[in-house]
Design an enzyme around this catalytic site. Structure first.
Site, PDB file in Angstrom:
ATOM      1  N   ASP A  75       3.749   9.062  -0.474  1.00  0.00           N
ATOM      2  CA  ASP A  75       2.965   7.763  -0.605  1.00  0.00           C
ATOM      3  C   ASP A  75       1.414   8.116  -0.330  1.00  0.00           C
ATOM      4  OD1 ASP A  75       3.740   4.716  -1.145  1.00  0.00           O
ATOM      5  OD2 ASP A  75       1.686   5.341  -0.434  1.00  0.00           O
ATOM      6  N   ASN A 100      10.645  -2.531  -3.955  1.00  0.00           N
ATOM      7  CA  ASN A 100       9.944  -3.940  -4.377  1.00  0.00           C
ATOM      8  C   ASN A 100      10.134  -4.154  -5.814  1.00  0.00           C
ATOM      9  OD1 ASN A 100       8.888  -4.371  -1.722  1.00  0.00           O
ATOM     10  ND2 ASN A 100       7.224  -2.885  -2.330  1.00  0.00           N
ATOM     11  N   GLU A 145       3.882  -3.233  -7.165  1.00  0.00           N
ATOM     12  CA  GLU A 145       2.697  -2.705  -7.525  1.00  0.00           C
ATOM     13  C   GLU A 145       2.577  -1.971  -8.833  1.00  0.00           C
ATOM     14  OE1 GLU A 145       0.261  -1.488  -4.284  1.00  0.00           O
ATOM     15  OE2 GLU A 145       0.425  -3.256  -3.268  1.00  0.00           O
ATOM     16  N   VAL A 146       3.486  -0.764  -8.828  1.00  0.00           N
ATOM     17  CA  VAL A 146       3.672   0.136  -9.808  1.00  0.00           C
ATOM     18  C   VAL A 146       4.723  -0.071 -10.694  1.00  0.00           C
ATOM     19  CG1 VAL A 146       3.735   2.472 -10.338  1.00  0.00           C
ATOM     20  CG2 VAL A 146       2.463   1.828  -8.389  1.00  0.00           C
ATOM     21  N   HIS A 162      10.878   2.745  -8.038  1.00  0.00           N
ATOM     22  CA  HIS A 162      10.647   3.572  -6.650  1.00  0.00           C
ATOM     23  C   HIS A 162      11.479   2.934  -5.591  1.00  0.00           C
ATOM     24  CE1 HIS A 162       7.263   1.188  -7.132  1.00  0.00           C
ATOM     25  NE2 HIS A 162       6.952   1.090  -6.138  1.00  0.00           N
ATOM     26  N   HIS A 209      11.107   3.435  -1.777  1.00  0.00           N
ATOM     27  CA  HIS A 209      10.091   3.874  -0.638  1.00  0.00           C
ATOM     28  C   HIS A 209      11.203   4.488   0.519  1.00  0.00           C
ATOM     29  CE1 HIS A 209       6.446   1.767  -1.345  1.00  0.00           C
ATOM     30  NE2 HIS A 209       7.153   0.945  -2.186  1.00  0.00           N
TER      31      HIS A 209
HETATM   32  P1  DGP Z   1       5.092  -1.089  -4.377  1.00  0.00           P
HETATM   33  O1  DGP Z   1       4.237  -2.106  -4.039  1.00  0.00           O
HETATM   34  O2  DGP Z   1       6.544  -1.047  -4.167  1.00  0.00           O
HETATM   35  O3  DGP Z   1       4.858  -0.936  -6.115  1.00  0.00           O
HETATM   36  O4  DGP Z   1       4.292   0.528  -4.206  1.00  0.00           O
HETATM   37  C1  DGP Z   1       3.455   1.216  -4.880  1.00  0.00           C
HETATM   38  C2  DGP Z   1       3.346   2.342  -3.782  1.00  0.00           C
HETATM   39  O5  DGP Z   1       2.835   3.585  -4.595  1.00  0.00           O
HETATM   40  C3  DGP Z   1       2.146   2.093  -2.648  1.00  0.00           C
HETATM   41  O6  DGP Z   1       2.682   2.343  -1.493  1.00  0.00           O
HETATM   42  C4  DGP Z   1       1.168   3.203  -2.969  1.00  0.00           C
HETATM   43  C5  DGP Z   1       1.694   4.316  -3.974  1.00  0.00           C
HETATM   44  N1  DGP Z   1       0.812   4.740  -4.744  1.00  0.00           N
HETATM   45  C6  DGP Z   1       0.044   4.120  -5.544  1.00  0.00           C
HETATM   46  N2  DGP Z   1      -0.635   5.019  -6.386  1.00  0.00           N
HETATM   47  C7  DGP Z   1      -0.401   6.174  -5.985  1.00  0.00           C
HETATM   48  C8  DGP Z   1      -0.597   7.542  -6.276  1.00  0.00           C
HETATM   49  O7  DGP Z   1      -1.538   7.718  -7.170  1.00  0.00           O
HETATM   50  N3  DGP Z   1       0.101   8.461  -5.751  1.00  0.00           N
HETATM   51  C9  DGP Z   1       1.131   8.484  -4.820  1.00  0.00           C
HETATM   52  N4  DGP Z   1       1.419   9.283  -4.298  1.00  0.00           N
HETATM   53  N5  DGP Z   1       1.228   7.096  -4.351  1.00  0.00           N
HETATM   54  C10 DGP Z   1       0.613   5.968  -5.040  1.00  0.00           C
END
Ligand code: DGP
Length: 123
Positions: free
Chosen positions: A33, A94, A102-103, A107, A109
């Protein structure tokens, strides 16, 4: 909710955005992350286009589902935090707006390498 091909994890999967890769196979990609919340903070994503866990469970093939969940344990083993070769870890996914996603690409974690603490912290 339809899948957004321009989400950041889709770009990582296409190789358009770099990542610090931990593991990859036919079904999953795992990388660290960008904003680690614990000593070890990894992400595991399926290769297929699924927005969240519900979408995945409703629409993915059994092979994809098996490959994804096996992938989580393969990554934990690789990181040395599985029950077989470490002290354990926490997974978290999430889902949607109330879940804090957010994404919009499924995924999990993986948090480990230290005590993770309370399951849910109110803030
Ligand atoms: P969520 O809130 O569960 O959707 O978590 C999204 C996670 O993705 C957050 O912990 C940060 C991570 N993240 C966002 N953009 C990037 C990226 O460009 N590269 C990586 N390695 N992680 C990212």
């Amino acid at each position: 909710m339809s899948y957004d091909n321009n989400n950041i994890f889709a770009k990582i999967l296409r190789g358009e955005v770099p990542c610090d890769k931990i593991y990859e196979d036919e079904y999953v990609l795992s990388f660290y992350d960008v904003n680690p919340q614990k000593k070890i903070h990894a992400l595991v994503i399926p290769k297929g286009k699924y927005t969240n866990l519900d979408d995945f469970n409703e629409n993915a093939s059994e092979k994809e589902i098996l490959g994804f969940f096996r992938g989580v344990t393969l990554v934990a083993k690789k990181l040395g935090i599985s029950i077989n070769n470490g002290n354990g870890y926490r997974t978290l996914s999430n889902i949607g707006s109330d879940g804090g996603q957010e994404v919009p690409h499924l995924h999990f974690h993986i948090f480990g390498g230290e005590k993770i603490g309370k399951m849910v912290k109110n803030d």
